[in-house]
Design a protein around this motif. Sequence first.
Motif, PDB file in Angstrom:
ATOM      1  N   PRO A  34       0.823  -1.208   0.000  1.00 35.95           N
ATOM      2  CA  PRO A  34       0.000   0.000   0.000  1.00 35.95           C
ATOM      3  C   PRO A  34       0.858   1.260   0.000  1.00 35.95           C
ATOM      4  O   PRO A  34       1.905   1.322   0.641  1.00 35.95           O
ATOM      5  CB  PRO A  34      -0.803  -0.118   1.299  1.00 35.95           C
ATOM      6  CG  PRO A  34      -0.786  -1.577   1.627  1.00 35.95           C
ATOM      7  CD  PRO A  34       0.538  -2.088   1.135  1.00 35.95           C
ATOM      8  N   VAL A  35       0.402   2.256  -0.752  1.00 35.32           N
ATOM      9  CA  VAL A  35       1.133   3.516  -0.888  1.00 35.32           C
ATOM     10  C   VAL A  35       0.167   4.664  -0.612  1.00 35.32           C
ATOM     11  O   VAL A  35      -0.988   4.631  -1.041  1.00 35.32           O
ATOM     12  CB  VAL A  35       1.731   3.679  -2.307  1.00 35.32           C
ATOM     13  CG1 VAL A  35       2.451   5.012  -2.440  1.00 35.32           C
ATOM     14  CG2 VAL A  35       2.667   2.535  -2.625  1.00 35.32           C
ATOM     15  N   LEU A  36       0.643   5.688   0.093  1.00 34.26           N
ATOM     16  CA  LEU A  36      -0.159   6.878   0.369  1.00 34.26           C
ATOM     17  C   LEU A  36       0.356   8.028  -0.486  1.00 34.26           C
ATOM     18  O   LEU A  36       1.555   8.310  -0.521  1.00 34.26           O
ATOM     19  CB  LEU A  36      -0.070   7.265   1.850  1.00 34.26           C
ATOM     20  CG  LEU A  36      -0.754   8.581   2.246  1.00 34.26           C
ATOM     21  CD1 LEU A  36      -2.257   8.505   2.017  1.00 34.26           C
ATOM     22  CD2 LEU A  36      -0.443   8.933   3.700  1.00 34.26           C
ATOM     23  N   LEU A  37      -0.567   8.698  -1.204  1.00 31.11           N
ATOM     24  CA  LEU A  37      -0.235   9.872  -2.005  1.00 31.11           C
ATOM     25  C   LEU A  37      -1.136  11.016  -1.558  1.00 31.11           C
ATOM     26  O   LEU A  37      -2.357  10.863  -1.494  1.00 31.11           O
ATOM     27  CB  LEU A  37      -0.449   9.576  -3.493  1.00 31.11           C
ATOM     28  CG  LEU A  37      -0.216  10.738  -4.472  1.00 31.11           C
ATOM     29  CD1 LEU A  37       1.248  11.170  -4.426  1.00 31.11           C
ATOM     30  CD2 LEU A  37      -0.606  10.332  -5.886  1.00 31.11           C
ATOM     31  N   ALA A 239       4.199   9.786  -6.765  1.00 29.16           N
ATOM     32  CA  ALA A 239       3.843  11.107  -7.295  1.00 29.16           C
ATOM     33  C   ALA A 239       4.198  11.199  -8.777  1.00 29.16           C
ATOM     34  O   ALA A 239       3.436  11.755  -9.574  1.00 29.16           O
ATOM     35  CB  ALA A 239       4.551  12.207  -6.503  1.00 29.16           C
ATOM     36  N   ARG A 240       5.331  10.632  -9.152  1.00 26.34           N
ATOM     37  CA  ARG A 240       5.731  10.624 -10.559  1.00 26.34           C
ATOM     38  C   ARG A 240       4.798   9.737 -11.390  1.00 26.34           C
ATOM     39  O   ARG A 240       4.407  10.096 -12.498  1.00 26.34           O
ATOM     40  CB  ARG A 240       7.177  10.139 -10.697  1.00 26.34           C
ATOM     41  CG  ARG A 240       7.709  10.194 -12.126  1.00 26.34           C
ATOM     42  CD  ARG A 240       9.150   9.743 -12.185  1.00 26.34           C
ATOM     43  NE  ARG A 240       9.701   9.894 -13.532  1.00 26.34           N
ATOM     44  CZ  ARG A 240      10.231  11.022 -13.984  1.00 26.34           C
ATOM     45  NH1 ARG A 240      10.288  12.084 -13.210  1.00 26.34           N
ATOM     46  NH2 ARG A 240      10.719  11.086 -15.217  1.00 26.34           N
ATOM     47  N   ALA A 241       4.418   8.590 -10.819  1.00 26.07           N
ATOM     48  CA  ALA A 241       3.491   7.694 -11.517  1.00 26.07           C
ATOM     49  C   ALA A 241       2.150   8.393 -11.752  1.00 26.07           C
ATOM     50  O   ALA A 241       1.550   8.261 -12.830  1.00 26.07           O
ATOM     51  CB  ALA A 241       3.293   6.409 -10.707  1.00 26.07           C
ATOM     52  N   PHE A 242       1.673   9.150 -10.763  1.00 25.76           N
ATOM     53  CA  PHE A 242       0.412   9.889 -10.930  1.00 25.76           C
ATOM     54  C   PHE A 242       0.552  10.950 -12.007  1.00 25.76           C
ATOM     55  O   PHE A 242      -0.349  11.117 -12.846  1.00 25.76           O
ATOM     56  CB  PHE A 242       0.003  10.528  -9.606  1.00 25.76           C
ATOM     57  CG  PHE A 242      -1.302  11.285  -9.691  1.00 25.76           C
ATOM     58  CD1 PHE A 242      -2.507  10.634  -9.472  1.00 25.76           C
ATOM     59  CD2 PHE A 242      -1.328  12.640  -9.998  1.00 25.76           C
ATOM     60  CE1 PHE A 242      -3.722  11.324  -9.570  1.00 25.76           C
ATOM     61  CE2 PHE A 242      -2.521  13.340 -10.089  1.00 25.76           C
ATOM     62  CZ  PHE A 242      -3.723  12.677  -9.869  1.00 25.76           C
ATOM     63  N   ALA A 243       1.661  11.679 -12.017  1.00 29.24           N
ATOM     64  CA  ALA A 243       1.878  12.714 -13.029  1.00 29.24           C
ATOM     65  C   ALA A 243       1.888  12.104 -14.431  1.00 29.24           C
ATOM     66  O   ALA A 243       1.273  12.642 -15.363  1.00 29.24           O
ATOM     67  CB  ALA A 243       3.187  13.453 -12.756  1.00 29.24           C
TER      68      ALA A 243
END
Length: 265
Positions: A34-37, A239-243
């Motif tokens: 799990p990852v929190l963004l 954050a990079r994956a979301f961008a």
Amino acid sequence: MEGKRLRWAVWAGLAVSLWLVGCASQPVTVTPQPVLLRIVAADAYGPLVETVVSAYHEARPWVQVETEVFNRAVGEERLRAGAAELGIFAGPEPEGLWSVPFAADGVAVIAHPTVPVENLTLAELREVFRGRIGDWPDGTPIQVVSREEGSGTRALFEETVMEGSEVTLTALVVVDSRWMLETVSSTPGAIGYVAYGRLEGSVRLLSVEGVLPTPSTLHNYPLRYSVLLTAPTEPTGEARAFAQWLLSPEGQAEVLRRLAPPLEE
């Protein structure tokens, strides 16, 4: 007896071989941790953020995205303080932060549904908000409605329309887009502004310089601007994956439900 032993050995060997092949052919499933963004957004983009975050979670269900909504000034403070990895704001690009445009939007000029006007020039709009024009053509008093200090939408409106002039002291000041829409729709003679992507409810959308803002006309609309994805530094990790997802065809399909493609430089 020896024949039976031989056949048993052959069958046992064959069973072990098949078991080994079966085990080898099973794919190994790795469940991501799990990852929190954390994302902070200007209030004009609260609904947009909900849409894109929901779609992103479907694509990457192990990612939990927490969002906060403020005006731009507070949102930038939160981002600089490390309270979020990403921000979504109206242009211009903030100093000292990494940013990339991912959509185009515009400041929509809105009025009460009974206001008898369909178009204003920039000069007329400026005089209305200065208080120099006090009545509509039918004699209804004009009630200016503006945003609070620190609002990104207000900053863009004042930069493009007011050109250094002050908004009239008789203006009603509201603190978010929802309140702007409710106040203008319920106040006879009212005029205000809101991000086009946030437009909803029973208000009259006015043309500016003959251009009515729509996703297909925003690139020619006088009050257009870029919508930015922002970060303290160039994003890494999730954050990079979301961008990357937001700029991909999949992400842009969600964005363009409300906004226009990024402005050309």
